[in-house]
Design an enzyme around this catalytic site. Structure first.
Site, mmCIF file in Angstrom:
data_model
loop_
_atom_site.group_PDB
_atom_site.id
_atom_site.type_symbol
_atom_site.label_atom_id
_atom_site.label_comp_id
_atom_site.label_asym_id
_atom_site.label_seq_id
_atom_site.Cartn_x
_atom_site.Cartn_y
_atom_site.Cartn_z
ATOM 1 N N ASP A 19 -4.009 -0.236 -3.495
ATOM 2 C CA ASP A 19 -4.187 0.864 -2.536
ATOM 3 C C ASP A 19 -3.170 1.969 -2.787
ATOM 4 O O ASP A 19 -2.383 2.344 -1.911
ATOM 5 C CB ASP A 19 -4.133 0.353 -1.099
ATOM 6 C CG ASP A 19 -5.456 -0.274 -0.672
ATOM 7 O OD1 ASP A 19 -6.314 -0.523 -1.538
ATOM 8 O OD2 ASP A 19 -5.632 -0.528 0.539
ATOM 9 N N ASN A 73 -8.440 -2.746 -2.697
ATOM 10 C CA ASN A 73 -9.828 -2.454 -2.339
ATOM 11 C C ASN A 73 -10.149 -0.963 -2.431
ATOM 12 O O ASN A 73 -11.298 -0.573 -2.647
ATOM 13 C CB ASN A 73 -10.153 -2.987 -0.941
ATOM 14 C CG ASN A 73 -9.315 -2.348 0.145
ATOM 15 O OD1 ASN A 73 -8.087 -2.458 0.144
ATOM 16 N ND2 ASN A 73 -9.956 -1.686 1.095
ATOM 17 N N HIS A 74 -9.146 -0.103 -2.293
ATOM 18 C CA HIS A 74 -9.398 1.338 -2.370
ATOM 19 C C HIS A 74 -9.523 1.846 -3.797
ATOM 20 O O HIS A 74 -9.982 2.980 -3.999
ATOM 21 C CB HIS A 74 -8.302 2.119 -1.625
ATOM 22 C CG HIS A 74 -8.567 2.250 -0.169
ATOM 23 N ND1 HIS A 74 -9.167 3.355 0.392
ATOM 24 C CD2 HIS A 74 -8.333 1.393 0.855
ATOM 25 C CE1 HIS A 74 -9.284 3.186 1.698
ATOM 26 N NE2 HIS A 74 -8.780 2.004 1.999
ATOM 27 N N HIS A 92 -4.039 -8.374 -3.516
ATOM 28 C CA HIS A 92 -4.036 -7.294 -2.528
ATOM 29 C C HIS A 92 -4.503 -7.773 -1.157
ATOM 30 O O HIS A 92 -3.883 -7.477 -0.138
ATOM 31 C CB HIS A 92 -4.925 -6.132 -2.978
ATOM 32 C CG HIS A 92 -4.954 -5.024 -1.968
ATOM 33 N ND1 HIS A 92 -3.885 -4.177 -1.767
ATOM 34 C CD2 HIS A 92 -5.910 -4.657 -1.070
ATOM 35 C CE1 HIS A 92 -4.177 -3.325 -0.806
ATOM 36 N NE2 HIS A 92 -5.394 -3.594 -0.360
ATOM 37 N N ASP A 116 0.826 -1.209 0.000
ATOM 38 C CA ASP A 116 0.000 0.000 0.000
ATOM 39 C C ASP A 116 0.867 1.269 0.000
ATOM 40 O O ASP A 116 1.882 1.346 0.707
ATOM 41 C CB ASP A 116 -0.879 0.034 1.244
ATOM 42 C CG ASP A 116 -1.826 -1.156 1.327
ATOM 43 O OD1 ASP A 116 -1.431 -2.269 0.948
ATOM 44 O OD2 ASP A 116 -2.961 -0.960 1.794
ATOM 45 N N HIS A 148 -2.496 -4.775 2.204
ATOM 46 C CA HIS A 148 -3.804 -4.532 2.814
ATOM 47 C C HIS A 148 -3.768 -4.241 4.311
ATOM 48 O O HIS A 148 -4.780 -3.804 4.856
ATOM 49 C CB HIS A 148 -4.688 -5.758 2.531
ATOM 50 C CG HIS A 148 -6.162 -5.564 2.726
ATOM 51 N ND1 HIS A 148 -6.841 -4.434 2.321
ATOM 52 C CD2 HIS A 148 -7.108 -6.394 3.270
ATOM 53 C CE1 HIS A 148 -8.124 -4.578 2.601
ATOM 54 N NE2 HIS A 148 -8.308 -5.754 3.174
ATOM 55 N N HIS A 159 -1.107 4.627 -0.536
ATOM 56 C CA HIS A 159 -2.119 5.518 0.040
ATOM 57 C C HIS A 159 -1.771 7.000 -0.073
ATOM 58 O O HIS A 159 -1.843 7.751 0.906
ATOM 59 C CB HIS A 159 -2.403 5.153 1.496
ATOM 60 C CG HIS A 159 -3.328 3.987 1.652
ATOM 61 N ND1 HIS A 159 -4.633 3.997 1.203
ATOM 62 C CD2 HIS A 159 -3.130 2.740 2.177
ATOM 63 C CE1 HIS A 159 -5.210 2.829 1.463
ATOM 64 N NE2 HIS A 159 -4.313 2.048 2.046
#
Length: 398
Positions: free
Chosen positions: A177, A209-210, A258, A148, A334, A150
């Site tokens: 992500d 998932n994002h 992920h 990730d 994740h 982010h």
């Protein structure tokens, strides 16, 4: 308590996300789950087109629509006073990508024409990409798996300082992500897309998932893109996220997803056969589990710790899945890990997380995994770098 990376639109919900324990009771789990799976914005479908074999439900109208969009983008005029990075004739170059990243470091924008061209080109590439991507690491090369990000752009580019910039032999796989929570999700995702265009056979992306319209709306990315560019550009990103592959298979032996695994006896063919080109994720589907599930210590499966989205899968689930598919290892992301990575399930499941000091409050390290052609793994960990804050209304200009 510092919040150096937190997107301004996330500040109001900061405590509930990062300080208070979540999902303690079944009631809470069901309530949180309904937010994602029952709201219209999650389950509504939107049209999209494809020239690739994987989008068999494409219709002529949607194909023409996207062809028209590409044509209109190419006709956008770049103003004479624009002094930022440029490329000509739809040919992206290493120099452009490097100049763009330097531009972003100074909190400058690139021209919208080039941003749109990058998004649409990668979307077209992904429509022709299978859901499970086979990756082979050639001799004299290495593949680095990153977790990730982010929106932590300055930590993201620090990975290239630590590990070398992408090239045909310095391969990368970013495992989802890319956006949300951090203030620089746009810069991260556009750099990733640009490198994917530049190095299509040595730079890989997995959907997290994002990378979904609902989470992008709720966790900062929509507001960020709308402020820096436009609502239209956000919609282009949302459409493109739906095309990202869900899994990568390295040298036929290491699966990278992920989230995690399913509670059924799935095979690689099951993953290959997922139809991913849609704006919703069906509840209790394999696609949901690949994006949302997490490993747990005890054997078996149980309700996921994220409000009933995904599952918790035990070491027996991992071992059986690997044996069934003749694999050696599962790599996933994740989850924040104190050291940036964690080895679980008797060494068969590795979590990798590459956003150090996540959102400026977690104090964790970031990590990456170098994988050699013989599948030897080497871990690199790193601390967070100093990152400027961003005022979305004033700090970005051409």
């Amino acid at each position: 308590m510092a919040t150096r990376y937190l997107n301004p639109s996330m500040m109001q919900s900061f405590k509930s996300i990062f300080v208070k324990p979540l999902f303690k009771s079944p009631t809470t789990k069901l309530a949180i789950s309904s937010v994602f799976f029952n709201r219209p914005s999650f389950n509504s479908t939107r049209s999209f087109g494809s020239t690739g074999a994987y989008n068999s439900s494409m219709n002529v109208t949607s194909q023409i629509d996207w062809n028209t969009k590409f044509k209109s983008i190419n006709e956008i005029e770049v103003e004479a006073q624009y002094y930022g990075p440029k490329f000509d004739d739809m040919i992206i170059t290493k120099e452009f990508v490097e100049d763009m990243i330097e531009h972003f470091k100074k909190k400058k924008k690139i021209h919208e024409k080039y941003a749109y061209q990058i998004i649409l080109t990668v979307r077209k590439m992904m429509l022709e990409t299978p859901t499970l991507v086979d990756i082979t690491i050639p001799q004299n090369s290495k593949l680095t798996v990153c977790g990730d990000i982010h929106g932590q752009f300055y930590d993201f580019i620090n990975i290239f300082k630590i590990n070398g910039v992408p090239s045909e032999t310095n391969m990368y796989l970013f495992n989802g992500d890319f956006i949300n929570r951090g203030s620089f999700g746009f810069e991260v995702i556009l750099a990733l897309f640009a490198y994917k265009w530049l190095y299509p056979k040595s730079f890989y992306l997995t959907r997290g998932n994002h990378e979904h319209i609902t989470l992008a709306k709720n966790y900062g990315f929509e507001n960020e893109v709308n402020t820096k560019y436009s609502k239209t550009m956000f919609e282009y990103f949302a459409e493109t996220f739906e095309t990202l592959p869900l899994a990568n298979l390295i040298n036929k032996k290491i699966l990278v997803v992920h989230g995690g695994l399913s509670n059924s006896d799935i095979t690689l063919d099951d993953i290959k056969n997922i139809y991913r080109f849609k704006s919703y994720v069906q509840a209790d589907s394999l696609m949901e589990y690949l994006l949302w599930s997490d490993p747990k210590e005890k054997p078996g499966c149980d309700i996921g710790k994220r409000g009933g989205i995904g599952i918790g899968f035990g070491p027996d689930i991992t071992e059986n899945f690997l044996k069934r598919n003749n694999l050696d290892l599962l790599i996933r992301s994740h989850e924040v890990k104190k050291e940036g990575y964690e080895i679980e399930h008797n060494g068969k499941c590795i979590t990798i997380f590459s956003a150090p000091d996540y959102c400026g409050v977690c104090g964790n390290k970031g990590a990456i995994i170098n994988i050699a052609p013989d599948l030897k793994l080497t871990y690199k960990t790193f601390e967070a770098v100093v990152s400027p804050t961003m005022n979305l209304d004033t700090d970005v200009d051409v």
